[in-house]
Structure formats: structure tokens, C-alpha cells
Design a protein around this motif. Structure first.
Motif, mmCIF file in Angstrom:
data_model
loop_
_atom_site.group_PDB
_atom_site.id
_atom_site.type_symbol
_atom_site.label_atom_id
_atom_site.label_comp_id
_atom_site.label_asym_id
_atom_site.label_seq_id
_atom_site.Cartn_x
_atom_site.Cartn_y
_atom_site.Cartn_z
ATOM 1 N N ARG A 149 0.830 -1.212 0.000
ATOM 2 C CA ARG A 149 0.000 0.000 0.000
ATOM 3 C C ARG A 149 0.863 1.261 0.000
ATOM 4 O O ARG A 149 0.365 2.355 0.256
ATOM 5 N N LYS A 150 2.147 1.125 -0.305
ATOM 6 C CA LYS A 150 3.025 2.287 -0.291
ATOM 7 C C LYS A 150 2.580 3.295 -1.345
ATOM 8 O O LYS A 150 2.108 2.921 -2.421
ATOM 9 N N PRO A 151 2.688 4.585 -1.056
ATOM 10 C CA PRO A 151 2.289 5.601 -2.027
ATOM 11 C C PRO A 151 3.397 5.862 -3.047
ATOM 12 O O PRO A 151 4.579 5.645 -2.767
ATOM 13 N N TYR A 152 2.994 6.312 -4.211
ATOM 14 C CA TYR A 152 3.940 6.761 -5.229
ATOM 15 C C TYR A 152 3.631 8.213 -5.573
ATOM 16 O O TYR A 152 2.462 8.603 -5.699
ATOM 17 N N VAL A 153 4.683 8.992 -5.718
ATOM 18 C CA VAL A 153 4.540 10.396 -6.095
ATOM 19 C C VAL A 153 5.002 10.539 -7.529
ATOM 20 O O VAL A 153 6.022 9.972 -7.930
ATOM 21 N N GLY A 154 4.240 11.301 -8.314
ATOM 22 C CA GLY A 154 4.630 11.484 -9.706
ATOM 23 C C GLY A 154 3.922 12.659 -10.337
ATOM 24 O O GLY A 154 3.102 13.334 -9.708
ATOM 25 N N VAL A 155 4.258 12.902 -11.602
ATOM 26 C CA VAL A 155 3.678 14.019 -12.357
ATOM 27 C C VAL A 155 2.573 13.494 -13.252
ATOM 28 O O VAL A 155 2.750 12.500 -13.968
ATOM 29 N N ALA A 156 1.426 14.164 -13.218
ATOM 30 C CA ALA A 156 0.265 13.742 -14.012
ATOM 31 C C ALA A 156 0.414 14.199 -15.461
ATOM 32 O O ALA A 156 0.720 15.359 -15.729
ATOM 33 N N GLU A 157 0.201 13.260 -16.389
ATOM 34 C CA GLU A 157 0.142 13.567 -17.818
ATOM 35 C C GLU A 157 -1.286 13.291 -18.266
ATOM 36 O O GLU A 157 -1.702 12.141 -18.348
ATOM 37 N N VAL A 158 -2.044 14.356 -18.502
ATOM 38 C CA VAL A 158 -3.484 14.251 -18.743
ATOM 39 C C VAL A 158 -3.761 14.178 -20.232
ATOM 40 O O VAL A 158 -3.395 15.081 -21.003
ATOM 41 N N GLY A 159 -4.368 13.058 -20.659
ATOM 42 C CA GLY A 159 -4.755 12.890 -22.050
ATOM 43 C C GLY A 159 -6.225 13.158 -22.248
ATOM 44 O O GLY A 159 -6.937 13.614 -21.345
ATOM 45 N N ALA A 160 -6.701 12.847 -23.441
ATOM 46 C CA ALA A 160 -8.107 13.110 -23.767
ATOM 47 C C ALA A 160 -9.042 12.210 -22.955
ATOM 48 O O ALA A 160 -10.136 12.635 -22.577
ATOM 49 N N HIS A 161 -8.618 10.975 -22.699
ATOM 50 C CA HIS A 161 -9.521 10.025 -22.040
ATOM 51 C C HIS A 161 -8.932 9.380 -20.791
ATOM 52 O O HIS A 161 -9.620 8.607 -20.125
ATOM 53 N N GLN A 162 -7.659 9.639 -20.495
ATOM 54 C CA GLN A 162 -7.042 8.994 -19.343
ATOM 55 C C GLN A 162 -5.931 9.870 -18.775
ATOM 56 O O GLN A 162 -5.513 10.844 -19.390
ATOM 57 N N ILE A 163 -5.497 9.487 -17.589
ATOM 58 C CA ILE A 163 -4.374 10.166 -16.932
ATOM 59 C C ILE A 163 -3.307 9.112 -16.653
ATOM 60 O O ILE A 163 -3.614 8.021 -16.149
ATOM 61 N N PHE A 164 -2.072 9.441 -17.003
ATOM 62 C CA PHE A 164 -0.952 8.587 -16.620
ATOM 63 C C PHE A 164 -0.043 9.376 -15.683
ATOM 64 O O PHE A 164 0.236 10.550 -15.914
#
Length: 754
Positions: A149-164
Motif C-alpha cells: 500500500r506504499k504511495p507513489y509520487v509522480g507528475v500527471a500527464e493528462v490525455g483526452a480520455h485517461q491520466i498517466f
């Protein structure tokens, strides 16, 4: 001859033993294909009868599906009977795993294609498939027992239908999918905290759930909060904790004063860094008679305000310690306690827990007393102000400061005569602008004012540990009592041998191998290399050769300080073990029975773990500021020295700032380099150029990756052949537009007391 009934069980037993030996061999070497003759020989004999018995065993194991015939008369375990273990997965940047299994001699390597979508920290079941060419176990994940359950920190790359989410951690090399429908408010470029909830077979990305949005990447608060989140450290107190702190009655009543020893009329002061907000220790000094002094070490009485198992106490257990990032302190206790009620501010009455010593000029302890007190600090000194008094002999309370310093310096000399190790390393700090951006580098320097405070804190910690460790009855009989110790084990001979081989490359002999002789030899070594180019590399390796200090109820002494008993009593505002020690001291002063060992040991283990995590977060914040500071200097050239070598690259520490980065060997122009692990050198195949630790080099800043907190350098090689960098002529590099960093007028500030 016909067998008797007694002989038949013996034969069955013999065959059973042979079967056990065959199975053990197959399991120990699961990648081997064993012949009938080999198995017969290894399990009791390859005679004609032995081969017949072995074949009978193999036929039975084959029928049961345990072994398979993989070639003509060659046998191995079937896949489902390969050795299975459970362990914790440790992911690499390539996506492969190392699985730590208790009881195995080494971690089990799992190639990325065999991980079954396991991630860092997952508890997994694995089968050991074979041993690699290096003799290490290799396996395959068969089941994820428990998803981390460890958290991960990262930068959001927002697309038309999803977020990575592109994770900062190198232990998450793949992007994490977030549902855009469930998280419509996430914006492009924001730093977010996510947890993994699923990763279906065949899917390229694990699915995450959003925990928190931290803000836009690159902003100082966002990045510092990101580091805290990465290490699962809180950066604020929950409302109920703050409320509990605010409702504490801070009044000091006459009844409370009457129950304590009153030091308000004794000269008392604090000495702290200029930017300190909490003052948890003070010193008092009183002349008893010629050559005899009463020295009081007064520590904030945190446990007077924080009761066991209260909301605040539970939070302190959870945090374990305050965390010191580059630009902020994340306190263990709410500000109401750390900066107000428990801060020994000048011109105010304060409640303390104190250790009071009567000393002569020979440092003989003529008397000592422990107990609760009330003090009134007369003056708050910064380290610089106290140092000026020491150097000039003039200033407020000069006689008291000079007396304390004289005694402290003798305590220090005595400690080193007894075998303490002098680990003194420069502490790099950043000068920040109002937005938190680093604009300069400076180094904290330990001077006599720091040593003055340090020695009396060490004295108090040592004597409290000794007092609490045993109860002494009227007849002088000593009965052990449960106590929390700060221990430091003796260095292992294996690590010392590696260190000895390492420094031999600099022409330095290190003869000691065990006992206090190691400490004496270390101190001689540090004095010898002080100011040399290899000082930092050698000191770093020396520290790594030592054991790590930790908390425990089992006293093994403190090797580095040369104390048979030692504890932490002097910083209860920022360390939970100090609060534990305050409660134990109060218990034993009151005649209470020995405390429960198991309960305290569990708290010690947790405190040691939290200390390690806090130190890792602190280093991560320093690394981030290093990269941020150098980001504006990409393309510039600097002088440095090699600080580390690996098979893939060379670590270089810059001379002026001590900032470290890496030059990948594959990127070094002019030759192809190999790592000679035995000689600990990088060697050029065609030029014969040799590089080792401490060699001077010139580099160019190539890349500064803030998200990964990585600095990449280009290593600029001299135009020379068949030589080493140490002996190579210094090449002439054309002047660059700006190739010198100003180290903020070399501000020399003393370090925070830790």
C-alpha cells in the motif's frame, strides 16, 4: 538368500533415505539435469543395486508428478515442485525484482518478464528456477500474496480520455493509470500521490487511486511535500492532535514549583543555532568553591505535558522523530509544545528534567543529582555569540561561558583518550531565496561553542543511562533494570578489511582489525588526511565500515563514543526515545519496579526505523536542491574529484560545492572503459587511462533531472595515453562563459545540535 521380515523395513528405510537425498539435490540445484548414475552416486552409491534402487525411486517420483525426464535418463523437478518461498519484492529501475526471503543466503533475482506484475514492496510467492552464472538464485513470481500500500509520487500527464502518472521513484519504472472520469480535477503537470489498486495480466500499466494532489511540479512546497509523501511522512498534524495541544494548561503553579528543585536564581542560558525556534536544553553554572563547579544540564520536561497513550503521545510514537528538510522542520510535536510550552525561552520560567553534576577541575564527579526542576533562562546565545566570548574572553556571562568551555574541552580530550572516534564531516547547507530556490552553498563548521554544548549533553546522556541501568540497594547490590539505550556495535572485521583494501589504493596502511585499536587508528587516519583531496572519499568509506547506531533495551555499549552505557535524554522535543527515557528516569527515581522489556523494545525498534526513514527524506531534499542549484549551470565546466566507481559510471564530487553527480561510462568520449572491481579502477581499453577514487577530473554539467533528483556529468578526459588521471598532465580547457560557483561568501555557521 531369502529376506527375513526384519530386513524388509530396513530396505524400505534405506530407499526412503535415498529418496530424501535425491529430492534435496534436485531442489538445491533446480536448473541442473541429473543422470541416473549421478543421482545414484550422490544418494548412497552407484553400484548395480544402487542404480536399480535409484531408478525405482525416480519411477515413483515420476508417477507422483514430482520429477520429469527431460532427456534420455536425465531428470529434474517438475515446475510445480520447484522450491517455493515467500518474500518481499525490491524493484529495480529496469522492472526486475530482487526478492528478500528469510533464511536464504541471498536475494532471489526475478527477471522483468517473470514478475507476474509484482511491484516494489509486494509480498510475493516465488519458485526458484535455477542459479545464474554468478551463482545467485533466479526465480519466478507465481503469486502476489499481498499488494503493497506504499504511495507513489509522480507528475500527471493528462490525455483526452485517461491520466498517466510518471512516478518519481526509480522503483516504479512504468506509468500508473488513473481514471480521468473519477479524477476530473487533476491538471497536466501536477504532482500527485497515488496508490496501486490493481494490475491485470496483459495490461501495460498498473491502475492507481488518487490519494492527494500536491500542487504544480517544480514549486518548492510541492516538491518538499512530495518527498515527505514518498517516505510516508506527514507534513501537518490532524485537527484532533492540534486541538489536544491547544487545550494543555501551560500555567506553572506554586504547587508545581514547590514539588521541584528551584534553579531560577542560578545563572542559566541556552546556546542554539541562529534560526532555532525551539530551545530544548539549557546549561546552568554555579561556583561551589575554588576549583569546584555545579553544572546543570536542563532539558525541557515534555513528559510533564504529554501523558502516555494520549492523542499527542500516540502521534509522537507514530512520527518517532522530527524531520529536517533543507528548508523546513517537520516537528514530532505540535508547535504549541515544541515552540511554546517546552521551549526554554529567555526571561521565562520553564519546567525541566535535569541532570546536575558537581565537578572539580580534574572532571571528578563529586556529586550528581537527577530530577524535575524549574529554571529561568537568563540569556539566549547563538553559537556565533558564544564562540565570540570563547575567542575574546568578553561578553555577557563570560566567566560562566569560559568555565563551561574549559571543562567541556577537557571532557572531550578525556573521551578521545578513552577511545572515542572523531567523525567530523563538513555539513553542506543551501542559502535559499524567498521562494525556496537555492542561490548559494555554505558549510557548517563545528567550533568550540558547539563542542561545549555537545560534551555536556553527552555527559548527561551517559550518566542517566548508568543510573537507570541498575538499582543499587543499601548493601551495594546491583539489580538490572530495563532501560532504553542508544547503542553502537563494534565494526565487523569483514567491513574493516574492505576499508583497509580501499585506502591502500591511496598508499595508506590501516593495521588495526578489532577492539579499541581500530578507534585509535581511525583518529590517526583522519588527522593525516585532513585537507587532502581524498579526505571526503576516505571519511565516507570509514563511516560505511562502521556499524549503525540504534535504540534497544539490550545494552552493548556505544563503540563510537567509547561509552559502556549511553542513552538519549537531551532532546525530547524532537526524539521519542528521549521521552521514553524521561519516563523511565522518573519511574526509577520514584522507586518503581523495572519496566516491561518487550513493550519498550517494540518502541525502540519503531524509533530506529523512523530515524532511518527521516534521514533518507532529509538526504532526498538535499539531493533535490543540489540538482535545482545546478540546473541553471548546464553546459558549464567544473573541477572535481572521483567519489565513487561502478561498472556503469563514475561519481564525481565538485570541489567547490561538494555536489555529486554521475558520468555514465557509455557516454565518455575517446575510449571504451571497463570497471576493474579487484583494483577498484576504471580502465580505458585503447588509451590505458586509469581512474580511481580521489583522482582530479574536469566535468561538464550535462543534465539535471529534478523529478528523478539526478545530476549527469560529461567527463572531460585529458589528451594522454597509458597513464592515470593522477599523473596525467592537466589539460588546458578554454575559458567558459561562467565556470565558477560563488560559495556564499563561505558562510561558516555552526551546525544544529542533533
Amino acid at each position: 538368500m531369502k529376506q527375513t521380515k526384519k530386513q524388509r523395513p530396513a530396505k524400505r528405510t534405506k530407499n526412503s533415505d535415498r529418496a530424501s537425498m535425491i529430492l534435496s539435490l534436485l531442489r538445491e540445484f533446480p536448473n541442473n539435469k541429473f543422470s541416473l548414475k549421478h543421482l545414484a552416486s550422490a544418494s548412497g552409491g552407484a553400484t548395480k543395486e544402487g542404480r536399480r534402487e535409484t531408478l525405482a525411486v525416480l519411477d515413483r517420483l515420476y508417477d507422483e508428478g514430482i520429477v520429469e525426464e527431460c532427456a534420455r535418463e536425465k531428470y529434474r523437478l517438475t515446475r510445480r515442485h520447484l522450491p517455493r518461498y515467500e518474500g518481499r519484492a525490491d524493484m529495480t529501475a529496469s522492472g526486475s525484482l530482487y526478492v528478500r526471503v528469510e533464511g536464504l543466503e541471498s536475494d532471489v533475482f526475478v527477471n522483468q518478464r517473470n514478475t507476474a506484475n509484482a511491484l516494489d514492496g509486494d509480498r510475493v510467492e516465488i519458485v526458484v528456477m535455477h542459479r545464474g552464472h554468478n551463482g545467485k538464485l533466479e526465480g519466478e513470481v507465481t503469486r502476489i500474496v499481498e499488494r503493497s500500500r506504499k504511495p507513489y509520487v509522480g507528475v500527471a500527464e493528462v490525455g483526452a480520455h485517461q491520466i498517466f502518472v510518471r512516478a518519481d521513484s526509480r522503483k516504479m519504472p512504468m506509468d500508473i493509470y488513473l481514471s480521468k472520469r473519477e479524477n476530473p480535477g487533476v491538471r497536466e503537470g501536477e504532482k500527485v500521490v497515488v496508490r496501486i489498486v490493481d494490475w491485470q495480466p496483459g495490461s501495460k500499466s498498473p491502475v492507481g487511486e488518487l490519494v492527494e494532489v500536491l500542487g504544480m511540479a517544480g514549486q518548492n512546497d510541492t516538491e518538499m511535500h512530495a518527498i515527505l509523501s514518498e517516505y510516508e511522512l506527514p507534513y501537518r498534524f490532524e485537527p484532533e492532535v492540534e486541538h489536544a495541544a491547544e487545550t494543555i494548561d501551560g500555567r506553572i503553579t506554586e504547587q508545581e514549583i514547590a514539588a521541584r528543585r528551584d534553579f531560577r536564581a542560578t545563572t542559566t542560558f541556552t546556546v542554539d543555532p541562529a534560526d532555532a525556534k525551539d530551545f530544548d536544553d539549557a546549561l546552568s553554572v554555579r561556583r561551589v568553591r575554588d576549583g569546584v563547579w555545579e553544572i546543570g544540564v536542563h532539558i525541557a520536561d515534555v513528559t510533564h505535558y504529554v501523558r502516555p497513550h494520549s492523542v499527542i503521545d500516540d502521534e509522537a510514537v507514530e512520527r518517532g522523530t522530527s524531520v529536517y528538510l533543507v528548508d523546513r522542520t517537520v516537528p514530532m510535536l505540535p508547535e504549541r509544545l515544541s515552540n511554546e510550552l517546552c521551549s526554554l525561552r529567555p526571561d521565562e520560567d520553564s519546567l525541566c528534567f535535569s541532570a546536575v553534576f558537581t565537578l572539580n577541575e580534574n572532571l571528578d564527579i563529586l556529586d550528581e543529582w537527577f530530577g524535575r526542576t524549574v529554571i529561568h533562562s537568563d540569556r539566549r546565545f547563538t553559537y556565533a555569540e558564544a564562540q565570540e566570548i570563547i575567542e575574546t574572553g568578553r561578553g555577557d556571562y563570560a566567566e560562566e561561558v569560559l568555565t563551561l568551555n574549559r571543562l567541556a574541552q577537557e571532557l572531550r580530550r578525556q573521551r578521545f583518550r578513552n577511545g572515542a572516534i572523531s567523525f567530523e564531516r563538513e555539513e553542506m547547507k543551501f542559502q535559499l531565496d524567498e521562494t525556496g530556490r537555492p542561490i548559494g552553498v555554505f558549510f557548517k563548521e563545528q567550533k568550540e561553542s558547539n563542542q561545549m554544548i555537545e560534551e555536556f549533553m553527552l555527559l548527561a546522556n551517559r550518566r542517566v543511562a548508568e543510573f537507570c541501568s541498575h538499582r543499587v540497594d543499601a548493601n551495594g547490590r546491583r539489580t538490572p533494570r530495563t532501560m532504553v539505550y542508544r547503542v553502537h556495535d563494534t565494526p565487523s572485521e569483514e567491513k574493516l578489511d574492505r576499508f583497509r583494501q580501499f585506502i591502500l589504493r591511496f598508499g595508506i596502511l590501516f593495521k588495526a582489525s578489532k577492539g579499541r585499536a581500530v578507534a585509535r587508528e581511525m583518529n590517526k587516519l583522519f588527522a593525516k588526511i585532513k585537507g587532502s583531496t581524498e579526505e571526503n572519499a576516505v571519511t565516507t568509506m570509514a563511516v560505511r565500515s562502521m556499524a549503525k547506531a540504534f535504540y534497544t533495551t539490550d545494552n552493548i555499549g556505544h563503540y563510537g563514543l567509547a561509552f559502556p552505557s549511553y542513552t538519549h535524554f537531551t532532546s525530547p522535543i524532537r526524539r521519542y526515545p528521549d521521552m521514553m527515557v524521561h519516563r523511565l528516569l522518573a519511574r526509577y527515581l520514584g522507586g518503581g519496579k523495572s519496566a516491561d522489556k518487550q513493550t519498550l523494545e517494540e518502541l525502540c525498534v519503531r524509533a530506529s526505523e523512523r530515524e532511518v526513514i527521516a534521514a533518507e527524506a532529509e538526504r532526498a531534499s538535499i539531493k533535490y536542491k543540489m540538482v535545482e542549484f545546478m540546473k541553471e549551470r548546464i553546459g558549464e565546466e567544473f573541477e572535481g574529484h572521483i567519489s565513487g566507481l561502478t561498472e556503469w559510471g563514475v561519481y564525481v564530487e565538485l570541489d567547490e560545492t561538494h555536489i555529486e553527480g554521475m558520468s555514465f561510462l557509455r557516454d565518455v568520449e575517446g575510449d571504451f572503459f571497463d570497471f576493474d572491481e579487484q583494483r577498484y579502477e576504471i580502465v580505458g581499453r585503447s588509451t590505458g587511462l586509469r581512474m580511481t577514487l580521489g583522482d582530479p577530473v574536469r566535468i561538464r554539467i550535462k543534465r539535471a533531472d529534478l523529478q528523478k533528483r539526478q545530476l549527469d556529468f560529461d567527463l572531460l578526459l585529458p589528451a594522454t595515453k597509458k597513464t592515470s588521471l593522477k599523473n596525467a598532465p592537466v589539460p588546458h580547457y578554454g575559458a567558459t562563459k561562467k565556470n565558477k560557483i560563488t560559495v556564499s561568501p563561505l558562510i561558516r555557521e555552526q551546525p544544529h545540535k542533533r
